[in-house]
Design a protein around this motif. Structure first.
Motif, PDB file in Angstrom:
ATOM      1  N   THR A   1    -127.133 -33.316  72.399  1.00  0.00           N
ATOM      2  CA  THR A   1    -127.103 -34.177  73.586  1.00  0.00           C
ATOM      3  C   THR A   1    -127.228 -35.473  73.050  1.00  0.00           C
ATOM      4  O   THR A   1    -128.619 -35.581  72.700  1.00  0.00           O
ATOM      5  N   LEU A   2    -126.755 -36.452  73.065  1.00  0.00           N
ATOM      6  CA  LEU A   2    -127.040 -37.817  72.702  1.00  0.00           C
ATOM      7  C   LEU A   2    -127.518 -38.641  73.888  1.00  0.00           C
ATOM      8  O   LEU A   2    -127.098 -38.436  75.073  1.00  0.00           O
ATOM      9  N   SER A   3    -128.526 -39.559  73.644  1.00  0.00           N
ATOM     10  CA  SER A   3    -128.880 -40.414  74.776  1.00  0.00           C
ATOM     11  C   SER A   3    -128.821 -41.733  74.299  1.00  0.00           C
ATOM     12  O   SER A   3    -128.973 -42.132  73.002  1.00  0.00           O
TER      13      SER A   3
ATOM     14  N   GLY B   1    -120.296 -46.002  77.082  1.00  0.00           N
ATOM     15  CA  GLY B   1    -119.359 -44.967  76.473  1.00  0.00           C
ATOM     16  C   GLY B   1    -120.014 -44.829  74.972  1.00  0.00           C
ATOM     17  O   GLY B   1    -120.978 -45.386  74.550  1.00  0.00           O
ATOM     18  N   TRP B   2    -119.184 -44.146  74.416  1.00  0.00           N
ATOM     19  CA  TRP B   2    -119.588 -43.588  72.909  1.00  0.00           C
ATOM     20  C   TRP B   2    -118.386 -43.738  72.094  1.00  0.00           C
ATOM     21  O   TRP B   2    -117.338 -43.369  72.444  1.00  0.00           O
ATOM     22  N   PHE B   3    -118.338 -44.376  70.624  1.00  0.00           N
ATOM     23  CA  PHE B   3    -117.491 -44.257  69.818  1.00  0.00           C
ATOM     24  C   PHE B   3    -118.222 -43.378  68.731  1.00  0.00           C
ATOM     25  O   PHE B   3    -119.250 -43.037  68.701  1.00  0.00           O
ATOM     26  N   ARG B   4    -117.561 -43.175  67.623  1.00  0.00           N
ATOM     27  CA  ARG B   4    -117.854 -42.227  66.465  1.00  0.00           C
ATOM     28  C   ARG B   4    -117.062 -42.949  65.274  1.00  0.00           C
ATOM     29  O   ARG B   4    -115.869 -43.161  65.493  1.00  0.00           O
ATOM     30  N   GLN B   5    -117.616 -42.515  64.067  1.00  0.00           N
ATOM     31  CA  GLN B   5    -117.024 -43.005  62.851  1.00  0.00           C
ATOM     32  C   GLN B   5    -117.359 -42.018  61.796  1.00  0.00           C
ATOM     33  O   GLN B   5    -118.606 -41.654  61.410  1.00  0.00           O
ATOM     34  N   VAL B   6    -116.252 -41.202  61.521  1.00  0.00           N
ATOM     35  CA  VAL B   6    -116.180 -40.147  60.355  1.00  0.00           C
ATOM     36  C   VAL B   6    -116.328 -41.010  59.099  1.00  0.00           C
ATOM     37  O   VAL B   6    -115.555 -42.235  58.865  1.00  0.00           O
ATOM     38  N   ALA B   7    -117.031 -40.657  58.065  1.00  0.00           N
ATOM     39  CA  ALA B   7    -117.100 -41.306  56.908  1.00  0.00           C
ATOM     40  C   ALA B   7    -115.660 -41.518  56.124  1.00  0.00           C
ATOM     41  O   ALA B   7    -114.976 -40.533  56.128  1.00  0.00           O
ATOM     42  N   GLY B   8    -115.395 -42.848  55.901  1.00  0.00           N
ATOM     43  CA  GLY B   8    -114.101 -43.166  55.188  1.00  0.00           C
ATOM     44  C   GLY B   8    -112.919 -43.298  56.322  1.00  0.00           C
ATOM     45  O   GLY B   8    -111.881 -43.485  55.903  1.00  0.00           O
ATOM     46  N   LYS B   9    -113.270 -43.400  57.637  1.00  0.00           N
ATOM     47  CA  LYS B   9    -112.225 -43.451  58.619  1.00  0.00           C
ATOM     48  C   LYS B   9    -112.932 -44.541  59.540  1.00  0.00           C
ATOM     49  O   LYS B   9    -113.791 -45.108  59.593  1.00  0.00           O
ATOM     50  N   GLU B  10    -111.702 -45.016  60.406  1.00  0.00           N
ATOM     51  CA  GLU B  10    -111.980 -45.849  61.367  1.00  0.00           C
ATOM     52  C   GLU B  10    -112.750 -45.198  62.630  1.00  0.00           C
ATOM     53  O   GLU B  10    -112.751 -43.989  63.021  1.00  0.00           O
ATOM     54  N   ARG B  11    -113.406 -46.314  63.161  1.00  0.00           N
ATOM     55  CA  ARG B  11    -114.047 -45.904  64.421  1.00  0.00           C
ATOM     56  C   ARG B  11    -113.216 -45.367  65.543  1.00  0.00           C
ATOM     57  O   ARG B  11    -112.015 -46.105  65.721  1.00  0.00           O
TER      58      ARG B  11
ATOM     59  N   THR C   1    -119.343 -34.029  77.656  1.00  0.00           N
ATOM     60  CA  THR C   1    -119.422 -34.573  79.126  1.00  0.00           C
ATOM     61  C   THR C   1    -120.412 -35.775  79.028  1.00  0.00           C
ATOM     62  O   THR C   1    -121.582 -35.743  78.429  1.00  0.00           O
ATOM     63  N   ILE C   2    -119.990 -36.831  79.450  1.00  0.00           N
ATOM     64  CA  ILE C   2    -120.737 -38.323  79.645  1.00  0.00           C
ATOM     65  C   ILE C   2    -121.210 -38.212  81.213  1.00  0.00           C
ATOM     66  O   ILE C   2    -120.593 -37.720  81.973  1.00  0.00           O
ATOM     67  N   SER C   3    -122.431 -38.720  81.129  1.00  0.00           N
ATOM     68  CA  SER C   3    -123.118 -38.834  82.145  1.00  0.00           C
ATOM     69  C   SER C   3    -124.133 -40.054  82.285  1.00  0.00           C
ATOM     70  O   SER C   3    -124.349 -40.591  81.117  1.00  0.00           O
ATOM     71  N   SER C   4    -124.683 -40.548  83.339  1.00  0.00           N
ATOM     72  CA  SER C   4    -125.575 -41.629  83.266  1.00  0.00           C
ATOM     73  C   SER C   4    -126.716 -41.653  84.297  1.00  0.00           C
ATOM     74  O   SER C   4    -126.664 -41.026  85.185  1.00  0.00           O
ATOM     75  N   ASP C   5    -127.699 -42.253  83.876  1.00  0.00           N
ATOM     76  CA  ASP C   5    -128.907 -42.390  84.986  1.00  0.00           C
ATOM     77  C   ASP C   5    -129.120 -43.889  85.239  1.00  0.00           C
ATOM     78  O   ASP C   5    -129.501 -44.477  84.266  1.00  0.00           O
ATOM     79  N   SER C   6    -128.776 -44.473  86.134  1.00  0.00           N
ATOM     80  CA  SER C   6    -128.634 -45.781  86.493  1.00  0.00           C
ATOM     81  C   SER C   6    -130.131 -46.234  86.637  1.00  0.00           C
ATOM     82  O   SER C   6    -130.546 -47.456  86.079  1.00  0.00           O
ATOM     83  N   ALA C   7    -131.132 -45.535  87.132  1.00  0.00           N
ATOM     84  CA  ALA C   7    -132.439 -45.852  87.155  1.00  0.00           C
ATOM     85  C   ALA C   7    -133.076 -46.033  85.846  1.00  0.00           C
ATOM     86  O   ALA C   7    -133.910 -46.776  85.580  1.00  0.00           O
TER      87      ALA C   7
ATOM     88  N   LYS D   1    -131.369 -46.289  83.083  1.00  0.00           N
ATOM     89  CA  LYS D   1    -130.516 -47.312  82.299  1.00  0.00           C
ATOM     90  C   LYS D   1    -129.966 -46.645  80.924  1.00  0.00           C
ATOM     91  O   LYS D   1    -130.223 -47.126  79.905  1.00  0.00           O
ATOM     92  N   THR D   2    -129.900 -45.336  81.144  1.00  0.00           N
ATOM     93  CA  THR D   2    -129.250 -44.221  80.064  1.00  0.00           C
ATOM     94  C   THR D   2    -128.038 -43.795  80.233  1.00  0.00           C
ATOM     95  O   THR D   2    -127.708 -43.309  81.499  1.00  0.00           O
ATOM     96  N   VAL D   3    -127.384 -43.472  79.196  1.00  0.00           N
ATOM     97  CA  VAL D   3    -126.348 -42.966  79.125  1.00  0.00           C
ATOM     98  C   VAL D   3    -126.238 -41.629  78.281  1.00  0.00           C
ATOM     99  O   VAL D   3    -126.871 -41.574  77.086  1.00  0.00           O
ATOM    100  N   TYR D   4    -125.488 -40.537  78.407  1.00  0.00           N
ATOM    101  CA  TYR D   4    -125.738 -39.332  77.905  1.00  0.00           C
ATOM    102  C   TYR D   4    -124.476 -38.832  77.405  1.00  0.00           C
ATOM    103  O   TYR D   4    -123.441 -38.963  77.991  1.00  0.00           O
ATOM    104  N   LEU D   5    -124.236 -38.087  76.259  1.00  0.00           N
ATOM    105  CA  LEU D   5    -123.262 -37.223  75.897  1.00  0.00           C
ATOM    106  C   LEU D   5    -123.396 -36.010  75.532  1.00  0.00           C
ATOM    107  O   LEU D   5    -124.198 -35.731  74.362  1.00  0.00           O
ATOM    108  N   GLN D   6    -123.259 -35.081  76.266  1.00  0.00           N
ATOM    109  CA  GLN D   6    -123.406 -33.782  76.011  1.00  0.00           C
ATOM    110  C   GLN D   6    -122.198 -33.222  75.324  1.00  0.00           C
ATOM    111  O   GLN D   6    -121.153 -33.218  75.809  1.00  0.00           O
TER     112      GLN D   6
END
Length: 125
Positions: A19-21, A35-45, A69-75, A77-82
């Protein structure tokens, strides 16, 4: 000054979960698509997932639907990526992004207003 700080990356075995925060500051969290982006080595985001600024509707890349699964906690100010059932090819640096204000989606990377520095996810075989 706007800031996005990611955490939660690390080494995981294939099939495992992480889980990323991302903690946001310096802008009105609720007014931005997050939201979330990702970049694999040698590839575009690439976009992974996004919460719209409108009703926090969710959007996922086809490759991760049903596993992430993406979610957020407004209080907080955090977004998560499970992330479940991770695959070796998903080894990448994962970036938190903010787009807005009032953006309906995270769109392409050219439209991103704020980027985090990223957190590395390594999926071992």
């Amino acid at each position: 000054e706007a800031q996005l700080v990611e955490s939660g990356g690390g080494l995981v075995q294939a099939g495992g979960s992480l889980t990323l925060s991302c903690v946001a500051s310096g802008f009105t969290f609720d007014d931005y698509a997050i939201g979330w982006f990702r970049q694999v080595a040698g590839k575009e985001r690439e976009g992974v997932s996004c919460l719209s600024a409108i009703d926090r509707d969710t959007d996922y890349a086809d490759a991760v639907k049903g596993r992430f699964t993406i979610s957020s906690d407004s209080a907080k100010k955090t977004v998560y990526l499970q992330m479940n059932n991770l695959k070796p090819e998903e080894t990448a640096r994962y970036y938190c992004v903010a787009v807005g204000p009032y953006a309906r989606d995270c769109a392409g990377e050219d439209g991103v207003d704020y980027w985090g520095e990223g957190t590395l996810v390594t999926v071992a075989t």
